[in-house]
Design an enzyme around this catalytic site. Structure first.
Site, short mmCIF file in Angstrom:
data_model
loop_
_atom_site.label_atom_id
_atom_site.label_comp_id
_atom_site.label_asym_id
_atom_site.label_seq_id
_atom_site.Cartn_x
_atom_site.Cartn_y
_atom_site.Cartn_z
N ASP A 118 0.62 7.65 19.78
CA ASP A 118 0.23 6.27 20.00
C ASP A 118 1.45 5.37 20.22
OD1 ASP A 118 -2.45 6.79 19.81
OD2 ASP A 118 -2.65 6.20 17.72
N THR A 168 -11.68 18.61 9.71
CA THR A 168 -11.08 19.81 9.13
C THR A 168 -9.55 19.80 9.20
OG1 THR A 168 -11.10 21.02 11.24
CG2 THR A 168 -13.08 21.14 9.87
N ARG A 209 -6.34 17.50 16.88
CA ARG A 209 -6.62 17.78 15.48
C ARG A 209 -8.03 17.30 15.14
NH1 ARG A 209 -2.56 15.62 10.90
NH2 ARG A 209 -3.33 13.61 11.66
#
Length: 209
Positions: A203, A108, A104
Protein backbone atom coordinates in the site's frame (compact mmCIF):
# COMPACT_ATOMS: atom_id res chain seq x y z
CA UNK A 1 20.87 -24.51 8.71
CA UNK A 2 19.66 -21.19 7.28
CA UNK A 3 22.13 -18.34 7.53
CA UNK A 4 20.42 -15.08 8.53
CA UNK A 5 22.31 -11.99 7.40
CA UNK A 6 21.21 -8.93 9.39
CA UNK A 7 22.49 -6.00 7.31
CA UNK A 8 23.19 -3.19 9.76
CA UNK A 9 25.01 -0.72 7.50
CA UNK A 10 24.32 2.83 8.82
CA UNK A 11 23.04 4.10 5.44
CA UNK A 12 20.50 1.29 5.24
CA UNK A 13 19.37 1.82 8.83
CA UNK A 14 19.06 5.59 8.30
CA UNK A 15 16.88 5.16 5.20
CA UNK A 16 14.80 2.49 6.90
CA UNK A 17 14.06 4.89 9.77
CA UNK A 18 12.79 7.44 7.25
CA UNK A 19 10.61 4.79 5.59
CA UNK A 20 9.03 3.77 8.89
CA UNK A 21 7.64 7.26 9.54
CA UNK A 22 3.88 7.24 8.94
CA UNK A 23 3.83 10.66 7.25
CA UNK A 24 6.40 9.67 4.61
CA UNK A 25 4.90 10.31 1.16
CA UNK A 26 4.31 7.54 -1.37
CA UNK A 27 6.99 8.96 -3.67
CA UNK A 28 9.41 9.33 -0.77
CA UNK A 29 8.74 5.80 0.46
CA UNK A 30 9.23 4.38 -3.04
CA UNK A 31 12.47 6.32 -3.56
CA UNK A 32 13.90 5.19 -0.23
CA UNK A 33 13.01 1.55 -0.94
CA UNK A 34 14.83 1.81 -4.27
CA UNK A 35 17.90 3.24 -2.54
CA UNK A 36 17.88 0.57 0.19
CA UNK A 37 17.46 -2.21 -2.37
CA UNK A 38 20.56 -0.97 -4.21
CA UNK A 39 22.54 -0.93 -0.97
CA UNK A 40 21.30 -4.38 0.01
CA UNK A 41 22.18 -5.70 -3.44
CA UNK A 42 25.86 -5.27 -2.61
CA UNK A 43 25.54 -7.67 0.33
CA UNK A 44 23.24 -10.13 -1.42
CA UNK A 45 25.55 -10.44 -4.44
CA UNK A 46 28.77 -10.66 -2.41
CA UNK A 47 29.13 -14.40 -3.13
CA UNK A 48 28.09 -14.11 -6.79
CA UNK A 49 30.42 -16.21 -8.97
CA UNK A 50 32.70 -14.49 -11.48
CA UNK A 51 34.62 -15.62 -14.51
CA UNK A 52 37.80 -14.25 -16.07
CA UNK A 53 37.67 -12.65 -19.51
CA UNK A 54 40.38 -11.15 -21.69
CA UNK A 55 40.27 -7.35 -21.94
CA UNK A 56 42.54 -4.56 -23.11
CA UNK A 57 43.38 -1.66 -20.84
CA UNK A 58 44.95 1.47 -22.35
CA UNK A 59 48.32 -0.11 -21.49
CA UNK A 60 48.08 -3.88 -22.01
CA UNK A 61 45.87 -6.97 -22.19
CA UNK A 62 44.83 -8.78 -19.03
CA UNK A 63 42.37 -11.27 -17.58
CA UNK A 64 39.76 -9.63 -15.37
CA UNK A 65 36.64 -10.90 -13.52
CA UNK A 66 33.04 -10.28 -14.59
CA UNK A 67 29.71 -11.62 -13.36
CA UNK A 68 27.19 -13.20 -15.68
CA UNK A 69 24.10 -11.18 -14.78
CA UNK A 70 21.98 -13.26 -17.15
CA UNK A 71 22.44 -16.21 -14.81
CA UNK A 72 20.77 -14.26 -11.98
CA UNK A 73 16.99 -14.19 -11.56
CA UNK A 74 15.29 -11.69 -9.28
CA UNK A 75 12.04 -13.32 -8.16
CA UNK A 76 9.47 -10.77 -7.02
CA UNK A 77 6.70 -11.89 -4.67
CA UNK A 78 3.95 -9.61 -5.98
CA UNK A 79 3.06 -7.01 -5.46
CA UNK A 80 5.32 -5.49 -2.82
CA UNK A 81 8.36 -7.35 -4.13
CA UNK A 82 8.21 -5.21 -7.27
CA UNK A 83 9.30 -2.26 -5.12
CA UNK A 84 12.65 -4.00 -4.68
CA UNK A 85 13.20 -4.69 -8.37
CA UNK A 86 14.37 -1.32 -9.71
CA UNK A 87 17.17 -0.95 -7.20
CA UNK A 88 18.37 -4.51 -7.67
CA UNK A 89 18.22 -4.28 -11.46
CA UNK A 90 20.22 -1.06 -11.42
CA UNK A 91 23.05 -3.05 -9.82
CA UNK A 92 22.63 -6.20 -11.96
CA UNK A 93 20.95 -4.90 -15.14
CA UNK A 94 21.42 -8.16 -17.03
CA UNK A 95 19.38 -10.18 -14.56
CA UNK A 96 16.19 -11.94 -15.55
CA UNK A 97 12.99 -11.39 -13.55
CA UNK A 98 10.45 -13.92 -12.32
CA UNK A 99 7.15 -13.28 -10.55
CA UNK A 100 5.17 -15.16 -7.93
CA UNK A 101 1.68 -13.84 -7.31
CA UNK A 102 0.44 -14.59 -3.79
CA UNK A 103 -2.22 -13.08 -1.58
CA UNK A 104 -2.77 -13.70 2.11
CA UNK A 105 -6.16 -15.12 3.06
CA UNK A 106 -7.40 -12.68 5.73
CA UNK A 107 -9.03 -15.45 7.76
CA UNK A 108 -6.34 -18.13 7.76
CA UNK A 109 -3.31 -15.90 6.94
CA UNK A 110 -2.29 -18.67 4.51
CA UNK A 111 -0.71 -17.79 1.16
CA UNK A 112 -2.82 -18.42 -1.95
CA UNK A 113 -1.03 -18.48 -5.33
CA UNK A 114 -2.60 -16.79 -8.37
CA UNK A 115 0.41 -16.31 -10.69
CA UNK A 116 3.80 -17.94 -11.34
CA UNK A 117 6.19 -17.17 -14.19
CA UNK A 118 9.94 -17.83 -14.33
CA UNK A 119 12.58 -17.59 -17.07
CA UNK A 120 13.55 -20.78 -18.86
CA UNK A 121 16.58 -22.79 -17.82
CA UNK A 122 16.27 -22.14 -14.08
CA UNK A 123 18.66 -25.04 -13.39
CA UNK A 124 21.46 -22.76 -14.65
CA UNK A 125 20.38 -19.68 -12.68
CA UNK A 126 20.80 -18.24 -9.18
CA UNK A 127 17.49 -17.02 -7.77
CA UNK A 128 17.17 -14.04 -5.43
CA UNK A 129 13.65 -13.84 -3.96
CA UNK A 130 12.41 -10.34 -3.09
CA UNK A 131 9.67 -9.39 -0.61
CA UNK A 132 9.93 -6.35 1.68
CA UNK A 133 8.13 -8.04 4.60
CA UNK A 134 8.76 -11.47 6.16
CA UNK A 135 5.80 -11.42 8.55
CA UNK A 136 4.02 -14.73 9.19
CA UNK A 137 6.43 -16.40 6.76
CA UNK A 138 3.61 -18.15 4.89
CA UNK A 139 4.03 -16.28 1.59
CA UNK A 140 7.82 -16.57 1.63
CA UNK A 141 7.67 -20.30 2.38
CA UNK A 142 5.07 -20.91 -0.35
CA UNK A 143 7.05 -18.89 -2.92
CA UNK A 144 10.33 -20.66 -2.20
CA UNK A 145 8.66 -24.08 -2.18
CA UNK A 146 7.18 -23.34 -5.61
CA UNK A 147 10.50 -21.95 -6.84
CA UNK A 148 12.41 -25.05 -5.74
CA UNK A 149 10.32 -27.10 -8.18
CA UNK A 150 12.14 -25.29 -11.03
CA UNK A 151 15.52 -26.53 -9.67
CA UNK A 152 17.52 -23.27 -9.62
CA UNK A 153 21.25 -23.47 -8.85
CA UNK A 154 20.75 -21.52 -5.64
CA UNK A 155 18.12 -19.46 -3.79
CA UNK A 156 18.50 -16.46 -1.51
CA UNK A 157 15.68 -14.58 0.21
CA UNK A 158 15.81 -10.80 0.69
CA UNK A 159 13.46 -8.73 2.84
CA UNK A 160 13.45 -5.31 4.43
CA UNK A 161 11.82 -6.32 7.72
CA UNK A 162 11.39 -9.69 9.40
CA UNK A 163 9.31 -10.77 12.38
CA UNK A 164 10.97 -13.35 14.66
CA UNK A 165 7.96 -15.68 14.27
CA UNK A 166 8.08 -15.60 10.48
CA UNK A 167 11.85 -15.89 10.41
CA UNK A 168 11.79 -18.98 12.63
CA UNK A 169 9.06 -20.55 10.51
CA UNK A 170 10.96 -19.84 7.28
CA UNK A 171 14.20 -21.25 8.70
CA UNK A 172 12.39 -24.44 9.73
CA UNK A 173 10.81 -24.85 6.28
CA UNK A 174 13.84 -23.92 4.16
CA UNK A 175 17.04 -24.42 6.16
CA UNK A 176 19.10 -24.30 2.95
CA UNK A 177 18.02 -20.78 1.91
CA UNK A 178 20.00 -17.80 3.31
CA UNK A 179 17.93 -14.81 4.46
CA UNK A 180 19.06 -11.18 4.11
CA UNK A 181 17.17 -8.54 6.11
CA UNK A 182 17.71 -4.96 7.21
CA UNK A 183 15.78 -5.37 10.48
CA UNK A 184 14.30 -8.00 12.79
CA UNK A 185 11.36 -6.31 14.51
CA UNK A 186 9.58 -7.15 17.78
CA UNK A 187 6.85 -9.41 16.43
CA UNK A 188 3.39 -9.63 14.86
CA UNK A 189 0.07 -8.07 15.87
CA UNK A 190 -3.32 -9.81 15.80
CA UNK A 191 -3.68 -9.11 12.07
CA UNK A 192 -0.33 -10.62 11.15
CA UNK A 193 1.40 -7.26 10.59
CA UNK A 194 4.99 -6.67 11.70
CA UNK A 195 5.30 -4.32 14.69
CA UNK A 196 6.58 -1.69 15.06
CA UNK A 197 7.04 -2.23 11.32
CA UNK A 198 6.17 0.28 8.63
CA UNK A 199 2.60 -0.65 7.73
CA UNK A 200 1.55 -2.46 4.56
CA UNK A 201 4.55 -2.19 2.22
CA UNK A 202 2.47 -2.72 -0.93
CA UNK A 203 0.00 0.00 0.00
CA UNK A 204 2.79 2.42 0.85
CA UNK A 205 4.72 1.70 -2.36
CA UNK A 206 1.73 2.04 -4.67
CA UNK A 207 -0.38 4.58 -2.75
CA UNK A 208 -3.30 2.19 -2.17
CA UNK A 209 -5.22 1.17 0.95
Amino acid sequence: MTTVHHITHPLIQHKLTLMRQKDRSTSGFRRLLGEISMLMAYEVTREMPTQLIDIETPLETMKSPVIDGKKTVFVSIMRAGDGFLDGMLSIVPGARVGHVGLYRDPETLKAVEYYFKMPQGMNERDAIVLDPMLATGNSAIAAVTRLKATNPKSIRFVCLLAAPEGLAKFVAAHPDVPVYTAAIDRGLNDHGYIVPGLGDAGDRIFGTK
